[in-house]
Scaffold this motif. Sequence first.
Motif, PDB file in Angstrom:
ATOM      1  N   UNK A 127      45.533  25.922  54.818  1.00 31.58           N
ATOM      2  CA  UNK A 127      44.610  26.833  54.135  1.00 31.58           C
ATOM      3  C   UNK A 127      44.469  28.142  54.910  1.00 31.58           C
ATOM      4  N   UNK A 128      44.633  29.268  54.200  1.00 31.56           N
ATOM      5  CA  UNK A 128      44.480  30.571  54.853  1.00 31.56           C
ATOM      6  C   UNK A 128      43.261  31.354  54.356  1.00 31.56           C
ATOM      7  N   UNK A 129      42.793  31.059  53.137  1.00 30.00           N
ATOM      8  CA  UNK A 129      41.629  31.774  52.647  1.00 30.00           C
ATOM      9  C   UNK A 129      41.079  31.150  51.379  1.00 30.00           C
ATOM     10  N   UNK A 130      39.760  31.347  51.164  1.00 23.20           N
ATOM     11  CA  UNK A 130      39.096  30.847  49.959  1.00 23.20           C
ATOM     12  C   UNK A 130      38.219  31.960  49.393  1.00 23.20           C
ATOM     13  N   UNK A 131      38.469  32.286  48.131  1.00 24.17           N
ATOM     14  CA  UNK A 131      37.640  33.276  47.432  1.00 24.17           C
ATOM     15  C   UNK A 131      36.717  32.545  46.468  1.00 24.17           C
ATOM     16  N   UNK A 132      35.399  32.712  46.642  1.00 27.60           N
ATOM     17  CA  UNK A 132      34.423  32.194  45.680  1.00 27.60           C
ATOM     18  C   UNK A 132      33.929  33.358  44.839  1.00 27.60           C
ATOM     19  N   UNK A 133      33.701  33.113  43.542  1.00 26.79           N
ATOM     20  CA  UNK A 133      33.299  34.223  42.690  1.00 26.79           C
ATOM     21  C   UNK A 133      32.463  33.786  41.500  1.00 26.79           C
ATOM     22  N   UNK A 134      31.785  34.770  40.924  1.00 21.77           N
ATOM     23  CA  UNK A 134      31.042  34.617  39.681  1.00 21.77           C
ATOM     24  C   UNK A 134      31.285  35.871  38.857  1.00 21.77           C
ATOM     25  N   UNK A 135      30.899  35.827  37.578  1.00 28.23           N
ATOM     26  CA  UNK A 135      30.950  37.011  36.727  1.00 28.23           C
ATOM     27  C   UNK A 135      29.538  37.372  36.285  1.00 28.23           C
ATOM     28  N   UNK A 157      30.613  44.209  28.870  1.00 27.53           N
ATOM     29  CA  UNK A 157      31.657  43.826  29.813  1.00 27.53           C
ATOM     30  C   UNK A 157      31.088  43.068  30.999  1.00 27.53           C
ATOM     31  N   UNK A 158      31.991  42.613  31.858  1.00 22.45           N
ATOM     32  CA  UNK A 158      31.567  41.868  33.047  1.00 22.45           C
ATOM     33  C   UNK A 158      32.299  42.361  34.291  1.00 22.45           C
ATOM     34  N   UNK A 159      31.725  42.082  35.423  1.00 17.63           N
ATOM     35  CA  UNK A 159      32.311  42.455  36.699  1.00 17.63           C
ATOM     36  C   UNK A 159      32.141  41.275  37.651  1.00 17.63           C
ATOM     37  N   UNK A 160      33.077  41.098  38.554  1.00 19.41           N
ATOM     38  CA  UNK A 160      33.018  39.966  39.481  1.00 19.41           C
ATOM     39  C   UNK A 160      32.161  40.254  40.691  1.00 19.41           C
ATOM     40  N   UNK A 161      31.567  39.195  41.225  1.00 22.60           N
ATOM     41  CA  UNK A 161      30.930  39.259  42.548  1.00 22.60           C
ATOM     42  C   UNK A 161      31.612  38.197  43.407  1.00 22.60           C
ATOM     43  N   UNK A 162      31.899  38.536  44.664  1.00 22.33           N
ATOM     44  CA  UNK A 162      32.871  37.780  45.443  1.00 22.33           C
ATOM     45  C   UNK A 162      32.359  37.393  46.830  1.00 22.33           C
TER      46      UNK A 162
END
Length: 524
Positions: free
Chosen positions: A422-430, A459-464
Motif C-alpha cells: 500500500x502506498x496511499x489511500x484517498x478518502x472522499x465525499x461529495x 453540481x457537486x464537488x469533492x472533499x478529500x
Amino acid sequence: MSFKIDTATIRLELEKALGSPLGETWRPGDEWGLVADGKLTEQDTLKAYVAATGLESPEDEIGRPERFDGVPTEYLAETLQLPISWDDATVTLAVAQPWQLGAIALHWRAGHDRKARFVLVRRSQLERRLAEVYQQRGGLDALGGDDSEQSLRDIAKEAPIVRLVNDIFARALESGASDIHIEPSETELKVRFRIDGVLSTAFEPPHAQYSAIASRLKLIGGLNISERRLPQDGRIQLTIGREDLDVRMSTLPAIHGESIVMRLLRKNAGDYSFTSIGMDESTRGTFEDLIQRPHGLILVVGPTGSGKTTTLYCALMKLNTGLDKIITVEDPVEYQVPGITQVQVKSSIGLTFSSGLRSIVRQDPDIILVGEIRDRETADICINAALTGHLVLSTLHTNDSAGAISRLQDMGVEPFLIASALTGVMSQRLVRRVCPICRSSGLIGDLRCRSCSGTGYKGRVGIYELLVIDDAIRSLITRRESASIIAKHAQAHNGLKLVREDGLAKVTSGLTTLEEVERVCCES
C-alpha cells in the motif's frame, strides 16, 4: 384568426439539435418519428416550436386542471391540446405542436364562444394530463386486466408510452440526474430523480400508466416482461438526442408493484481532471506523485455515491499517455476511454473481479484498475500485483483513509503484505456546490432560479483526505495498530487533513455550505 407558423425556423432549430439536415422529404410532424427513435428529444421540438411561433412555454409542469365539459376527449387527444384555464371570454390551451393552431382557435370560437390563447408544453406531459383529467384508460385497464406477456408487450409499444418513457430519460439527462426511481404506491405513481446526490420528485404520471411504463422499461431492458414476483437486473442502451446512454436497471417487487431504479451512465468520459472534481493543489500534487510511481497499491475509499470511480478515472486520464499498458476490470464499465483495455464483470458466467484480475496479470499490464475490492481473493491478487511491479488502483467501502487498512486486515490480508504494497489511500465525499447564479445574485435558494430550481445548489464537488503510507506508518501497520492511532499519527506527523477539514475549507471559499458539509460528514 390566422396563426403564421414559421416552418423554416422549425426546420433550422431541429437541424441544429439533430446535428444534420432533415432532408427534402421532411414534412411538418415528421419530427415525432425522430423523437421516437431517440434522435431528438421533446425539449428539442419544444424549443423549435417556441422559436417559430413566439408562444410561451411554462418553466415548470402545468398543474392538473379541471375538466372542461362539452369537448370530446378524442378531439383533444387528436389535436394535442388541453384546456388549463378559462373564463366566459377566453380559454388557455396547452398544446404540444403548433400545426393546427388556426383550426383549434376556430373550433373554440365557433363551438364555445371563446377566444383561444396558447402555451406550448411537452407532448408526453400533455398526454399524461389528458389521461388524468379526462380519464383515458391506460395500462392493464385498457386491456381489461389482461396481463399476458403479449398484452404487456402490446401496451409497451404504444406510441404515448414510448414517448413518455423517452421523455423520462431526456428530462433526467437535462437535469443532470444520476438515477431514476419509478415508485408505485397504492394510489400514486412517482418518478423521482437523484440530482447532486439528493432525490426529488420530477413528476407523477397517472397511476393507471404504471403497468405500461414498467412493461416498456422491461422490454427495452431485456427483462422478463411478465415476471413481477422476483427481482431482475437489466441493461438499456439508448441514444437521447446526441447523448449515448448506458442504463443499469433494477426491479424490486413491493406490495404495490415493482420499484424500478435506473443508474444513468454516460458512455464517453468527459472532462475528468483532478482540478474539475475540486481537489486542492496540495492534495492533487501529492496524489499525482503517488500515481506516477511504477508500482504499489492506491485505494480510493468512501461510501456508495461518493465519487470514487470518477477519481480513479481522473487518475487514468493522467496516466493514459500511450506509453503503458492499462487494463481495467469494472462492474459496470462507467466510462469508455480510448487507449485502455476495459473488462466488464459478468458474474453470471463466472467473470468476477478475482477471475478477471487473474487473467489481467497475464496480459503484461503496467497499470491495473480494479473497480472494487470485495473479498479476500481479490485483495490478495491486487497486493501480489502491486508487489510484483504493477501500479494497482482500486476502491473500498470504508469511512476514512486509515479505515482501509483495518478493512483489508478484516478480509484476512496479512499486515506485513499491506505495509509492503500500500502506498496511499484517498478518502472522499461529495458535497453540493452553491449555485453560481444564486451566489452572484446574493440570494441563495431563490425559488425563481431556473439553474438550480430553487435548491440553492448546482453540481457537486469533492472533499478529500489523503493518507500517504511512509515508513513510520508501515511500522504501525505491521504492529497491527488501530486505524485511530494511524490517523492520529498521520495528523500529527504527516500533515493529514481530514475530509471534514477540506469541506470547511471549501465552505470558506464559498464553494459549498456548512450545512452541506455537516450533512455529508454525518452520513458517514
